[in-house]
Design an enzyme around this catalytic site. Structure first.
Site, short mmCIF file in Angstrom:
data_model
loop_
_atom_site.label_atom_id
_atom_site.label_comp_id
_atom_site.label_asym_id
_atom_site.label_seq_id
_atom_site.Cartn_x
_atom_site.Cartn_y
_atom_site.Cartn_z
N LYS A 64 0.86 -1.19 0.00
CA LYS A 64 0.00 0.00 0.00
C LYS A 64 0.89 1.23 0.00
CE LYS A 64 -2.71 3.06 2.80
NZ LYS A 64 -1.99 4.10 2.08
N CYS B 198 13.27 11.25 7.13
CA CYS B 198 13.32 10.81 8.53
C CYS B 198 14.72 10.94 9.11
CB CYS B 198 12.86 9.37 8.63
SG CYS B 198 13.91 8.21 7.75
N GLU C 14 8.99 16.32 16.12
CA GLU C 14 9.53 16.22 14.77
C GLU C 14 8.77 17.18 13.86
OE1 GLU C 14 8.85 12.51 12.70
OE2 GLU C 14 10.77 12.68 11.65
#
Length: 563
Positions: A227, A334, A432
């Protein structure tokens, strides 16, 4: 590589991009005036390809052939907000169908010798390098990133394809082990595919984090039901097309598209192993779903990564490295740096050079090389970046560079931003951001720098800068992060495909790359054959004599240094 925008099982699809509702369908919003002192802009040259040139109906029909989906959805480009393509949308029933097809195909695929499976990856490697212009256009259109940053994905995928194409037979081949009694016990370790891997991939690196993660799964003999994020699905579909041309049976790689909260849990529900890249919050839910079924899971999640510039660092090189570390893919990476610690003795010099380089970065949205930074991917990302910066400034932080949206370039552009004076409880201090924002702090000694770097529940990536390689490596070893780069931002660690890459703490579980990156997609099976005599009293030995014999044998094996 992960995102702070939720993907997978707990997120909604990206909202319509700003500008899409304020301009006619397919039209770009009227540009605003550029700030006089803002970052320069690289404008598209005459004849540069547009979205309409790249994403044709023929391309979409070709890429979506065989995709399981009974509904319809669409994706958009962050550059303008316009729709790129209509795509099949899957239902939970479609996901079940995809897994059924994958299971049937996997049984046949697993029987293919590993060298032949690995050869598919090597042919794919060549196709990607030969046709990279095609996928670079798609990556840029779907993510809004600069072309050079899109090329990082091509490099990462090619490196992984070459590595596993060459090394998979060695990683997966039978291995002999010393048995409980040497010569009498023959032990062989086999590696069996898990079956069908369920993979949930994010939007921020749609090529590397889709097919890049799937390559070792295929080499190990698994099928994959993936996905990808709908907004970046064309890139994953293009990768699938190349893999099929390289020799992968089409049914072995199934792709399903749809809303995260609807389709994500269905993928987890039916998979024999789950690979997820995304936010820490959603990763916890994926892990809980997999644990309930007693299936394995690997998670690469969020980060609040630190860069340490030691007192003996080359200031100019560190400043150039900080630009790469903080602003690649507009910070939507990330392993990007969001906390930058500089020794107080060089802080002023470093900050001056870093700010100058940041202010000179060129923004652009053309499908060509030349821009230093592109767009954010969605409205939620822009809102998070704006909120973090504005809140920090309202509580006393100082903007050293940037700090503004740039609607003159595109609806989701935001200048690369440096903040100083950031401290709790500012959100940008601990949360973050996942955008082009970095906070700069000063430290007085290395112990303090390490303590500050480790003062977070995350532990994904870090960077240390020093002219003394030995000192840099020693400091790096004290930082609690899965990868720590010395005199580089992130590419040295991530690009070294033989070495494991992943996170500690809230940054996830498991590793990609190296032996761990492929063995996680396998089940270990031990075959142990006992020869000549059993592991029990025999040849006239009673229980007591057998116990004494085995005791003497164990002592002898220790003396002979047998493992």
């Amino acid at each position: 590589m992960t995102d702070s925008q939720d993907t997978g099982t707990a997120d909604a699809p990206l909202p319509a991009q700003p500008g899409a509702s304020s301009a006619p369908s397919g039209a770009s919003p009227a540009p605003a005036a550029a700030p006089a002192d803002g970052n320069p802009v690289v404008r598209a040259a005459a004849g540069t390809r547009t979205a309409a040139d790249v994403v044709t109906k023929e391309l979409v029909d070709r890429l979506t052939q065989g995709v399981t989906g009974s509904g319809r959805t669409a994706n958009h480009t962050p550059f303008t907000g316009e729709k790129l393509a209509d795509l099949p949308e899957s239902t939970p029933e479609d996901v079940v169908t995809a897994f059924e097809r994958a299971r049937a195909a996997q049984k046949i695929w697993a029987e293919v010798p590993v060298k032949e499976r690995a050869a598919v990856l090597l042919r794919f490697h060549d196709l990607v390098l030969r046709r990279q212009a095609e996928v670079l256009d798609l990556i840029q259109l779907e993510t809004g990133k600069a072309r050079l940053h899109a090329h990082e994905e091509v490099l990462a995928v090619a490196v992984a394809a070459r590595h596993y194409g060459r090394k998979a037979p060695a990683y997966l081949g039978p291995k002999r082990h010393t048995g409980v009694v040497p010569a009498l016990t023959k032990v062989t370790e086999l590696r069996l595919p898990r079956g069908v891997v369920g993979q949930i991939a994010p939007w921020n690196y749609p090529f590397e984090l889709s097919v890049g993660d799937a390559l070792p799964a295929f080499a190990a003999g698994n099928a994959v039901v993936m996905k990808p994020d709908t907004e970046t699905a064309l890139t994953a579909l293009w990768a699938r097309e190349q893999m099929i041309e390289a020799g992968l049976p089409p049914e072995v790689w199934q792709i399903v598209l749809g809303d995260g909260p609807v389709i994500g849990p269905e993928v987890v529900k039916h998979a024999d192993y789950v690979s997820f890249t995304g936010s820490t919050r959603t990763g916890r839910e994926v892990a809980q779903g997999a644990a309930a079924r007693l299936v394995g899971v690997s998670l690469e999640l969020g980060g609040k990564n630190a860069m340490l510039v030691l007192h003996d660092a080359d200031v100019e090189k560190a400043a150039a490295g900080a630009v790469r570390a903080c602003f690649s893919s507009a910070g939507q990476l990330c392993i990007a740096i969001e906390r930058l610690y500089v020794h107080e003795s060089i802080a002023e010099d470093f900050l001056e050079r870093f700010a100058a380089r940041t202010k000179a970065m060129r923004l652009g949205n053309a499908l060509a090389y030349g821009a230093d930074m592109g767009s954010l991917v969605g409205q939620r990302q822009l809102e998070t970046v704006t909120r973090h910066v504005e809140e920090a400034v309202s509580k006393g932080a100082r903007i050293v560079a940037g700090g503004r949206p740039r609607p003159d370039v595109g609806p989701l552009f935001y200048e690369p931003t440096i903040l100083e004076g950031v401290e709790p409880p500012m959100a940008v201090c601990t949360e973050e951001t996942f955008g082009p924002v970095v906070s700069v702090y000063r430290f007085s000694d290395e112990d303090q720098a390490v303590a500050l770097a480790n003062a977070t529940p995350y532990g994904l990536n870090a960077s240390v800068w020093s002219r003394d390689g030995r000192r840099g490596r020693a400091v790096a070893a004290r930082v609690r992060a899965g990868t720590v780069n010395v005199n580089e931002a992130y590419a040295a660690g991530y690009g070294s495909a033989q070495a494991p890459m992943g996170g500690m703490g809230d940054s996830g579980l498991g590793r990609r790359h190296g032996a761990e990156g492929i063995l996680k997609y396998t089940e270990a099976q031990t075959i142990a054959q006992q020869r000549l005599m059993p592991l029990a009293p025999a040849f006239g030995l009673d229980d007591e004599k057998y116990a004494a014999f085995m005791t003497h044998s164990l002592r002898a094996m220790k003396a002979l240094r047998l493992r």
